[in-house]
Design an enzyme around this catalytic site. Structure first.
Site, PDB file in Angstrom:
ATOM      1  N   ASP A  34       0.873  -1.173   0.000  1.00 57.34           N
ATOM      2  CA  ASP A  34       0.000   0.000   0.000  1.00 57.34           C
ATOM      3  C   ASP A  34       0.912   1.226   0.000  1.00 57.34           C
ATOM      4  O   ASP A  34       1.600   1.495   0.998  1.00 57.34           O
ATOM      5  CB  ASP A  34      -0.883  -0.029   1.253  1.00 57.34           C
ATOM      6  CG  ASP A  34      -1.843   1.149   1.322  1.00 57.34           C
ATOM      7  OD1 ASP A  34      -1.577   2.195   0.679  1.00 57.34           O
ATOM      8  OD2 ASP A  34      -2.859   1.031   2.031  1.00 57.34           O
ATOM      9  N   TYR A  47     -10.883  15.614  -5.915  1.00 59.92           N
ATOM     10  CA  TYR A  47      -9.996  14.765  -6.738  1.00 59.92           C
ATOM     11  C   TYR A  47      -9.093  15.653  -7.592  1.00 59.92           C
ATOM     12  O   TYR A  47      -7.871  15.444  -7.659  1.00 59.92           O
ATOM     13  CB  TYR A  47     -10.852  13.851  -7.617  1.00 59.92           C
ATOM     14  CG  TYR A  47     -10.084  13.069  -8.667  1.00 59.92           C
ATOM     15  CD1 TYR A  47      -9.318  11.953  -8.324  1.00 59.92           C
ATOM     16  CD2 TYR A  47     -10.134  13.440 -10.025  1.00 59.92           C
ATOM     17  CE1 TYR A  47      -8.621  11.239  -9.289  1.00 59.92           C
ATOM     18  CE2 TYR A  47      -9.441  12.721 -10.990  1.00 59.92           C
ATOM     19  CZ  TYR A  47      -8.695  11.625 -10.626  1.00 59.92           C
ATOM     20  OH  TYR A  47      -8.006  10.916 -11.580  1.00 59.92           O
ATOM     21  N   ALA A  73      -8.117  18.647  -7.077  1.00 62.51           N
ATOM     22  CA  ALA A  73      -7.113  19.348  -6.252  1.00 62.51           C
ATOM     23  C   ALA A  73      -5.928  18.437  -5.945  1.00 62.51           C
ATOM     24  O   ALA A  73      -4.773  18.888  -5.936  1.00 62.51           O
ATOM     25  CB  ALA A  73      -7.749  19.833  -4.953  1.00 62.51           C
ATOM     26  N   LYS A 103      -4.783  16.208  -7.871  1.00 62.68           N
ATOM     27  CA  LYS A 103      -4.007  16.094  -9.112  1.00 62.68           C
ATOM     28  C   LYS A 103      -3.330  17.424  -9.455  1.00 62.68           C
ATOM     29  O   LYS A 103      -2.232  17.431 -10.012  1.00 62.68           O
ATOM     30  CB  LYS A 103      -4.914  15.622 -10.252  1.00 62.68           C
ATOM     31  CG  LYS A 103      -5.471  14.205 -10.069  1.00 62.68           C
ATOM     32  CD  LYS A 103      -4.375  13.154 -10.105  1.00 62.68           C
ATOM     33  CE  LYS A 103      -4.941  11.737 -10.238  1.00 62.68           C
ATOM     34  NZ  LYS A 103      -3.886  10.710 -10.291  1.00 62.68           N
TER      35      LYS A 103
HETATM   36  N1  LIG Z   1      -9.113   5.944 -16.128  1.00 60.55           N
HETATM   37  C1  LIG Z   1      -9.188   7.254 -16.357  1.00 60.55           C
HETATM   38  O1  LIG Z   1     -10.108   7.723 -17.049  1.00 60.55           O
HETATM   39  C2  LIG Z   1      -8.142   8.164 -15.816  1.00 60.55           C
HETATM   40  C3  LIG Z   1      -8.122   9.487 -16.312  1.00 60.55           C
HETATM   41  C4  LIG Z   1      -7.166  10.368 -15.821  1.00 60.55           C
HETATM   42  C5  LIG Z   1      -6.242   9.947 -14.880  1.00 60.55           C
HETATM   43  N2  LIG Z   1      -6.281   8.667 -14.409  1.00 60.55           N
HETATM   44  C6  LIG Z   1      -5.272   8.316 -13.409  1.00 60.55           C
HETATM   45  O2  LIG Z   1      -4.506   7.216 -13.883  1.00 60.55           O
HETATM   46  C7  LIG Z   1      -4.080   6.415 -12.777  1.00 60.55           C
HETATM   47  C8  LIG Z   1      -4.480   4.969 -13.036  1.00 60.55           C
HETATM   48  O3  LIG Z   1      -5.907   4.927 -13.099  1.00 60.55           O
HETATM   49  P1  LIG Z   1      -6.719   3.665 -13.682  1.00 60.55           P
HETATM   50  O4  LIG Z   1      -7.821   4.229 -14.477  1.00 60.55           O
HETATM   51  O5  LIG Z   1      -5.809   2.668 -14.259  1.00 60.55           O
HETATM   52  O6  LIG Z   1      -7.358   3.147 -12.315  1.00 60.55           O
HETATM   53  P2  LIG Z   1      -7.562   1.661 -11.756  1.00 60.55           P
HETATM   54  O7  LIG Z   1      -7.873   0.732 -12.869  1.00 60.55           O
HETATM   55  O8  LIG Z   1      -8.527   1.793 -10.621  1.00 60.55           O
HETATM   56  O9  LIG Z   1      -6.103   1.327 -11.218  1.00 60.55           O
HETATM   57  C9  LIG Z   1      -5.538   1.977 -10.114  1.00 60.55           C
HETATM   58  C10 LIG Z   1      -4.734   0.963  -9.342  1.00 60.55           C
HETATM   59  O10 LIG Z   1      -4.126   1.614  -8.228  1.00 60.55           O
HETATM   60  C11 LIG Z   1      -4.018   0.664  -7.198  1.00 60.55           C
HETATM   61  N3  LIG Z   1      -4.004   1.373  -5.917  1.00 60.55           N
HETATM   62  C12 LIG Z   1      -4.972   2.157  -5.404  1.00 60.55           C
HETATM   63  N4  LIG Z   1      -4.636   2.588  -4.194  1.00 60.55           N
HETATM   64  C13 LIG Z   1      -3.408   2.057  -3.933  1.00 60.55           C
HETATM   65  C14 LIG Z   1      -2.533   2.139  -2.835  1.00 60.55           C
HETATM   66  N5  LIG Z   1      -2.838   2.830  -1.739  1.00 60.55           N
HETATM   67  N6  LIG Z   1      -1.362   1.466  -2.900  1.00 60.55           N
HETATM   68  C15 LIG Z   1      -1.040   0.761  -3.995  1.00 60.55           C
HETATM   69  N7  LIG Z   1      -1.833   0.648  -5.079  1.00 60.55           N
HETATM   70  C16 LIG Z   1      -3.005   1.298  -5.025  1.00 60.55           C
HETATM   71  C17 LIG Z   1      -5.247  -0.232  -7.330  1.00 60.55           C
HETATM   72  O11 LIG Z   1      -4.949  -1.572  -7.009  1.00 60.55           O
HETATM   73  P3  LIG Z   1      -5.229  -2.168  -5.556  1.00 60.55           P
HETATM   74  O12 LIG Z   1      -6.644  -1.795  -5.219  1.00 60.55           O
HETATM   75  O13 LIG Z   1      -4.970  -3.621  -5.685  1.00 60.55           O
HETATM   76  O14 LIG Z   1      -4.238  -1.499  -4.701  1.00 60.55           O
HETATM   77  C18 LIG Z   1      -5.568  -0.169  -8.812  1.00 60.55           C
HETATM   78  O15 LIG Z   1      -5.203  -1.371  -9.468  1.00 60.55           O
HETATM   79  C19 LIG Z   1      -4.716   7.044 -11.520  1.00 60.55           C
HETATM   80  O16 LIG Z   1      -3.785   7.896 -10.924  1.00 60.55           O
HETATM   81  C20 LIG Z   1      -5.864   7.859 -12.093  1.00 60.55           C
HETATM   82  O17 LIG Z   1      -6.177   8.944 -11.242  1.00 60.55           O
HETATM   83  C21 LIG Z   1      -7.204   7.769 -14.861  1.00 60.55           C
END
Ligand SMILES: NC(=O)c1ccc[n+]([C@@H]2O[C@H](COP(=O)([O-])OP(=O)(O)OC[C@H]3O[C@@H](n4cnc5c(N)ncnc54)[C@H](OP(=O)(O)O)[C@@H]3O)[C@@H](O)[C@H]2O)c1
Length: 238
Positions: free
Chosen positions: A63, A151, A153, A155
Site C-alpha cells: 500500500d 480529486y 485538487a 491532481k
Molecule cells: N481511467 C481514467 O479515465 C483516468 C483518467 C485520468 C487519470 N487517471 C489516473 O490514472 C491512474 C491509473 O488509473 P486507472 O484508471 O488505471 O485506475 P484503476 O484501474 O482503478 O487502477 C488503479 C490501481 O491503483 C491501485 N491502488 C490504489 N490505491 C493504492 C494504494 N494505496 N497502494 C497501492 N496501489 C493502489 C489499485 O490496485 P489495488 O486496489 O490492488 O491497490 C488499482 O489497481 C490514476 O492515478 C488515475 O487517477 C485515470
C-alpha cells in the site's frame, strides 16, 4: 539516437489496474524487467501470468500510502531503477462541502504524497541509472469543478510538485514526465460512470494501451530531449 529500454529495470505502481497494467505490459514488451506493485496480490498475479517470466522482476503487494511499505519497496528494488511509473491512484467524488477532512487527507495521501515520497526514496536507484519517472496525473488537474474538485485538487497539487521534482533532479540526468489523460477505459472509469449514472461504454473511451504507447514513445526519446507533460484525451466522435 533513441534511448533503448531493453534490459532495464522498471517499477509500476497500480500495476493491477487499467493504465498501470497496460504500461507494465508495454515496458515488458520493450525488454524491461518489471516490478508489479499494488495492494491486491491477486490482480498482480493475473497480470504477471500474461508477462514473459524473464521480463518479471517480481510482485510487490504494498500500500503506497503506508510509509513502511514505501521503505520496503525501495529496499527490495535495490541499487538500480531505470523507469518508475506511478499509476496507483484513487477517485472519490464530492466537493469540499461534502467530504470530511480525514477522507480528503486519504485522497491526498494516495494521489499526491505517496508518488512523491516513493520517488524520493528511490532517487539513489534512479540516479544510478539516469532513470525516468512517469507520474499519472489527469486532465482533471486542469479544471476543478463541483463534485470533481477534491480529486482535481489532489491532481493539481501533484502536477505542481512533479514540476518541482523535475527541477530538482533534471541536472542529475533524471527525466520526469507528467501524463494527463482524459477518460480512459479502466475499472476506475467504470466506477466514475456508475457514480454519474451513465452507461459505461469502454470502447468509446481512450484505451489503456493508447496511453501506454504514448508513454513508451516518451521514454524512448533521445537523451537530448524531454517530454515534460502529455495531455491526451479520447478522440471526439464525429
Ligand atoms: N481511467 C481514467 O479515465 C483516468 C483518467 C485520468 C487519470 N487517471 C489516473 O490514472 C491512474 C491509473 O488509473 P486507472 O484508471 O488505471 O485506475 P484503476 O484501474 O482503478 O487502477 C488503479 C490501481 O491503483 C491501485 N491502488 C490504489 N490505491 C493504492 C494504494 N494505496 N497502494 C497501492 N496501489 C493502489 C489499485 O490496485 P489495488 O486496489 O490492488 O491497490 C488499482 O489497481 C490514476 O492515478 C488515475 O487517477 C485515470
Amino acid at each position: 539516437m533513441n534511448r533503448t529500454l531493453n534490459g532495464g529495470i522498471a517499477l509500476v505502481t497500480g500495476a493491477g489496474g487499467g493504465i498501470g497494467g497496460a504500461i507494465a505490459t508495454a515496458l515488458a514488451g520493450e525488454g524491461m524487467r518489471v516490478w508489479l506493485c499494488g495492494r491486491r496480490r491477486e490482480s498482480l498475479e493475473v497480470l504477471a501470468a500474461r508477462i514473459q517470466p524473464d521480463r518479471l522482476a517480481g510482485l510487490l503487494a504494498a500500500d503506497v500510502t503506508r510509509p513502511a511499505d514505501r521503505e520496503r519497496i525501495a529496499e527490495v528494488v535495490g541499487a538500480r531503477l531505470d523507469v518508475l511509473v506511478h499509476a496507483a491512484g484513487q477517485f472519490q467524488p464530492g466537493s469540499p462541502a461534502e467530504i470530511p477532512a480525514a477522507e480528503m487527507v486519504s485522497l491526498f495521501e494516495v494521489n499526491t504524497i505517496a508518488p512523491l515520497d516513493l520517488t524520493r526514496q528511490l532517487l539513489p536507484a534512479l540516479r544510478a541509472a539516469r532513470g525516468q519517472v512517469v507520474v499519472l496525473n489527469s486532465t482533471a488537474a486542469l479544471r476543478a469543478t463541483g463534485p470533481w474538485s477534491v480529486y482535481a485538487a489532489t491532481k493539481a497539487a501533484l502536477r505542481t510538485l512533479t514540476e518541482g521534482l523535475r527541477d530538482a533532479v533534471n541536472r542529475e540526468g533524471i527525466r520526469v514526465l507528467s501524463v494527463l489523460p482524459g477518460r480512459t477505459a479502466s475499472p476506475m472509469q467504470a466506477r466514475v460512470h456508475e457514480w454519474e449514472g451513465r452507461p459505461y461504454r469502454p470502447e468509446r473511451l481512450m484505451q489503456p494501451a493508447d496511453v501506454a504507447a504514448m508513454v513508451i514513445a516518451a521514454l524512448k526519446l533521445p537523451d537530448t530531449a524531454e517530454l515534460t507533460e502529455l495531455v491526451v484525451r479520447p478522440r471526439q466522435p464525429g
